[in-house]
Design a protein around this motif. Structure first.
Motif, PDB file in Angstrom:
ATOM      1  N   ASN A  36      21.570  -2.326   0.989  1.00  0.00           N
ATOM      2  CA  ASN A  36      21.136  -3.073  -0.191  1.00  0.00           C
ATOM      3  C   ASN A  36      19.874  -3.874   0.098  1.00  0.00           C
ATOM      4  O   ASN A  36      18.967  -3.935  -0.730  1.00  0.00           O
ATOM      5  CB  ASN A  36      22.244  -3.997  -0.696  1.00  0.00           C
ATOM      6  N   ARG A  37      19.813  -4.477   1.266  1.00  0.00           N
ATOM      7  CA  ARG A  37      18.625  -5.256   1.635  1.00  0.00           C
ATOM      8  C   ARG A  37      17.400  -4.361   1.767  1.00  0.00           C
ATOM      9  O   ARG A  37      16.305  -4.729   1.362  1.00  0.00           O
ATOM     10  CB  ARG A  37      18.865  -6.026   2.935  1.00  0.00           C
ATOM     11  N   LEU A  38      17.580  -3.178   2.344  1.00  0.00           N
ATOM     12  CA  LEU A  38      16.463  -2.244   2.474  1.00  0.00           C
ATOM     13  C   LEU A  38      15.974  -1.785   1.108  1.00  0.00           C
ATOM     14  O   LEU A  38      14.767  -1.664   0.881  1.00  0.00           O
ATOM     15  CB  LEU A  38      16.871  -1.038   3.322  1.00  0.00           C
ATOM     16  N   LYS A  39      16.899  -1.550   0.186  1.00  0.00           N
ATOM     17  CA  LYS A  39      16.511  -1.149  -1.172  1.00  0.00           C
ATOM     18  C   LYS A  39      15.744  -2.271  -1.862  1.00  0.00           C
ATOM     19  O   LYS A  39      14.750  -2.021  -2.536  1.00  0.00           O
ATOM     20  CB  LYS A  39      17.751  -0.782  -1.995  1.00  0.00           C
ATOM     21  N   GLU A  40      16.206  -3.502  -1.687  1.00  0.00           N
ATOM     22  CA  GLU A  40      15.511  -4.647  -2.276  1.00  0.00           C
ATOM     23  C   GLU A  40      14.112  -4.792  -1.679  1.00  0.00           C
ATOM     24  O   GLU A  40      13.152  -5.068  -2.396  1.00  0.00           O
ATOM     25  CB  GLU A  40      16.307  -5.937  -2.041  1.00  0.00           C
ATOM     26  N   GLU A  41      14.015  -4.597  -0.377  1.00  0.00           N
ATOM     27  CA  GLU A  41      12.723  -4.707   0.296  1.00  0.00           C
ATOM     28  C   GLU A  41      11.768  -3.624  -0.220  1.00  0.00           C
ATOM     29  O   GLU A  41      10.596  -3.904  -0.510  1.00  0.00           O
ATOM     30  CB  GLU A  41      12.914  -4.568   1.802  1.00  0.00           C
ATOM     31  N   ASP A  42      12.251  -2.386  -0.332  1.00  0.00           N
ATOM     32  CA  ASP A  42      11.419  -1.298  -0.841  1.00  0.00           C
ATOM     33  C   ASP A  42      10.946  -1.586  -2.262  1.00  0.00           C
ATOM     34  O   ASP A  42       9.783  -1.327  -2.600  1.00  0.00           O
ATOM     35  CB  ASP A  42      12.184   0.031  -0.816  1.00  0.00           C
ATOM     36  N   LYS A  43      11.827  -2.125  -3.078  1.00  0.00           N
ATOM     37  CA  LYS A  43      11.475  -2.455  -4.460  1.00  0.00           C
ATOM     38  C   LYS A  43      10.382  -3.522  -4.489  1.00  0.00           C
ATOM     39  O   LYS A  43       9.417  -3.417  -5.251  1.00  0.00           O
ATOM     40  CB  LYS A  43      12.715  -2.927  -5.215  1.00  0.00           C
ATOM     41  N   LYS A  44      10.521  -4.533  -3.659  1.00  0.00           N
ATOM     42  CA  LYS A  44       9.543  -5.621  -3.625  1.00  0.00           C
ATOM     43  C   LYS A  44       8.187  -5.114  -3.127  1.00  0.00           C
ATOM     44  O   LYS A  44       7.142  -5.473  -3.681  1.00  0.00           O
ATOM     45  CB  LYS A  44      10.053  -6.755  -2.718  1.00  0.00           C
ATOM     46  N   VAL A  45       8.194  -4.253  -2.112  1.00  0.00           N
ATOM     47  CA  VAL A  45       6.954  -3.681  -1.594  1.00  0.00           C
ATOM     48  C   VAL A  45       6.267  -2.865  -2.685  1.00  0.00           C
ATOM     49  O   VAL A  45       5.047  -2.951  -2.872  1.00  0.00           O
ATOM     50  CB  VAL A  45       7.225  -2.813  -0.339  1.00  0.00           C
ATOM     51  N   GLU A  46       7.039  -2.087  -3.429  1.00  0.00           N
ATOM     52  CA  GLU A  46       6.470  -1.282  -4.519  1.00  0.00           C
ATOM     53  C   GLU A  46       5.870  -2.178  -5.604  1.00  0.00           C
ATOM     54  O   GLU A  46       4.768  -1.913  -6.102  1.00  0.00           O
ATOM     55  CB  GLU A  46       7.544  -0.375  -5.110  1.00  0.00           C
ATOM     56  N   GLU A  47       6.591  -3.250  -5.954  1.00  0.00           N
ATOM     57  CA  GLU A  47       6.084  -4.181  -6.971  1.00  0.00           C
ATOM     58  C   GLU A  47       4.757  -4.808  -6.527  1.00  0.00           C
ATOM     59  O   GLU A  47       3.808  -4.884  -7.299  1.00  0.00           O
ATOM     60  CB  GLU A  47       7.107  -5.289  -7.246  1.00  0.00           C
ATOM     61  N   LEU A  48       4.700  -5.254  -5.279  1.00  0.00           N
ATOM     62  CA  LEU A  48       3.477  -5.870  -4.768  1.00  0.00           C
ATOM     63  C   LEU A  48       2.340  -4.856  -4.669  1.00  0.00           C
ATOM     64  O   LEU A  48       1.187  -5.186  -4.958  1.00  0.00           O
ATOM     65  CB  LEU A  48       3.739  -6.532  -3.415  1.00  0.00           C
ATOM     66  N   SER A  49       2.658  -3.633  -4.282  1.00  0.00           N
ATOM     67  CA  SER A  49       1.627  -2.586  -4.215  1.00  0.00           C
ATOM     68  C   SER A  49       1.056  -2.308  -5.595  1.00  0.00           C
ATOM     69  O   SER A  49      -0.164  -2.160  -5.755  1.00  0.00           O
ATOM     70  CB  SER A  49       2.210  -1.300  -3.630  1.00  0.00           C
ATOM     71  N   ASN A  50       1.921  -2.238  -6.598  1.00  0.00           N
ATOM     72  CA  ASN A  50       1.466  -2.012  -7.969  1.00  0.00           C
ATOM     73  C   ASN A  50       0.598  -3.173  -8.452  1.00  0.00           C
ATOM     74  O   ASN A  50      -0.413  -2.964  -9.124  1.00  0.00           O
ATOM     75  CB  ASN A  50       2.645  -1.804  -8.909  1.00  0.00           C
ATOM     76  N   LYS A  51       0.973  -4.375  -8.101  1.00  0.00           N
ATOM     77  CA  LYS A  51       0.211  -5.555  -8.509  1.00  0.00           C
ATOM     78  C   LYS A  51      -1.182  -5.531  -7.873  1.00  0.00           C
ATOM     79  O   LYS A  51      -2.185  -5.829  -8.528  1.00  0.00           O
ATOM     80  CB  LYS A  51       0.966  -6.823  -8.108  1.00  0.00           C
ATOM     81  N   ILE A  52      -1.245  -5.158  -6.598  1.00  0.00           N
ATOM     82  CA  ILE A  52      -2.537  -5.077  -5.909  1.00  0.00           C
ATOM     83  C   ILE A  52      -3.403  -4.000  -6.549  1.00  0.00           C
ATOM     84  O   ILE A  52      -4.595  -4.207  -6.771  1.00  0.00           O
ATOM     85  CB  ILE A  52      -2.314  -4.800  -4.407  1.00  0.00           C
ATOM     86  N   LYS A  53      -2.818  -2.856  -6.880  1.00  0.00           N
ATOM     87  CA  LYS A  53      -3.572  -1.777  -7.513  1.00  0.00           C
ATOM     88  C   LYS A  53      -4.109  -2.227  -8.868  1.00  0.00           C
ATOM     89  O   LYS A  53      -5.258  -1.918  -9.225  1.00  0.00           O
ATOM     90  CB  LYS A  53      -2.699  -0.542  -7.702  1.00  0.00           C
ATOM     91  N   GLU A  54      -3.299  -2.947  -9.635  1.00  0.00           N
ATOM     92  CA  GLU A  54      -3.740  -3.438 -10.951  1.00  0.00           C
ATOM     93  C   GLU A  54      -4.915  -4.403 -10.807  1.00  0.00           C
ATOM     94  O   GLU A  54      -5.861  -4.348 -11.581  1.00  0.00           O
ATOM     95  CB  GLU A  54      -2.583  -4.135 -11.670  1.00  0.00           C
ATOM     96  N   GLU A  55      -4.842  -5.281  -9.820  1.00  0.00           N
ATOM     97  CA  GLU A  55      -5.919  -6.251  -9.610  1.00  0.00           C
ATOM     98  C   GLU A  55      -7.192  -5.562  -9.120  1.00  0.00           C
ATOM     99  O   GLU A  55      -8.291  -5.980  -9.461  1.00  0.00           O
ATOM    100  CB  GLU A  55      -5.472  -7.344  -8.650  1.00  0.00           C
ATOM    101  N   ASP A  56      -7.044  -4.494  -8.333  1.00  0.00           N
ATOM    102  CA  ASP A  56      -8.215  -3.741  -7.849  1.00  0.00           C
ATOM    103  C   ASP A  56      -8.893  -3.007  -9.008  1.00  0.00           C
ATOM    104  O   ASP A  56     -10.101  -2.805  -8.982  1.00  0.00           O
ATOM    105  CB  ASP A  56      -7.807  -2.759  -6.758  1.00  0.00           C
ATOM    106  N   ASN A  57      -8.113  -2.607  -9.994  1.00  0.00           N
ATOM    107  CA  ASN A  57      -8.662  -1.858 -11.134  1.00  0.00           C
ATOM    108  C   ASN A  57      -9.400  -2.768 -12.124  1.00  0.00           C
ATOM    109  O   ASN A  57     -10.141  -2.267 -12.960  1.00  0.00           O
ATOM    110  CB  ASN A  57      -7.555  -1.093 -11.868  1.00  0.00           C
ATOM    111  N   LYS A  58      -9.220  -4.054 -12.032  1.00  0.00           N
ATOM    112  CA  LYS A  58      -9.871  -4.994 -12.971  1.00  0.00           C
ATOM    113  C   LYS A  58     -11.296  -5.248 -12.630  1.00  0.00           C
ATOM    114  O   LYS A  58     -11.877  -5.123 -11.682  1.00  0.00           O
ATOM    115  CB  LYS A  58      -9.114  -6.315 -13.028  1.00  0.00           C
TER     116      LYS A  58
END
Length: 58
Positions: A36-58
């Motif tokens: 469960n912790r690994l799944k939560e960690e993967d989810k958080k990493v994906e969320e942060l990666s998406n956020k970084i990509k969105e900010e790079d696209n601006k």
């Protein structure tokens, strides 16, 4: 639960067997928590990666 099932099948349990069954229950529980912790960690990493990509696209 496993102890009752084994007793219903007519398998005698001594103290050592019960201790081993409890250890497996604890190990399984710890594995589940770890998964469960690994799944939560993967989810958080994906969320942060998406956020970084969105900010790079601006």
């Amino acid at each position: 639960m496993k102890q009752k099932f084994l007793r219903d099948l007519g398998i005698d349990l001594d103290g050592t067997t019960e201790d081993l069954l409890q250890q497996f229950d604890i190990n399984g529980f710890m594995d589940e928590i770890s998964d469960n912790r690994l799944k939560e960690e993967d989810k958080k990493v994906e969320e942060l990666s998406n956020k970084i990509k969105e900010e790079d696209n601006k």
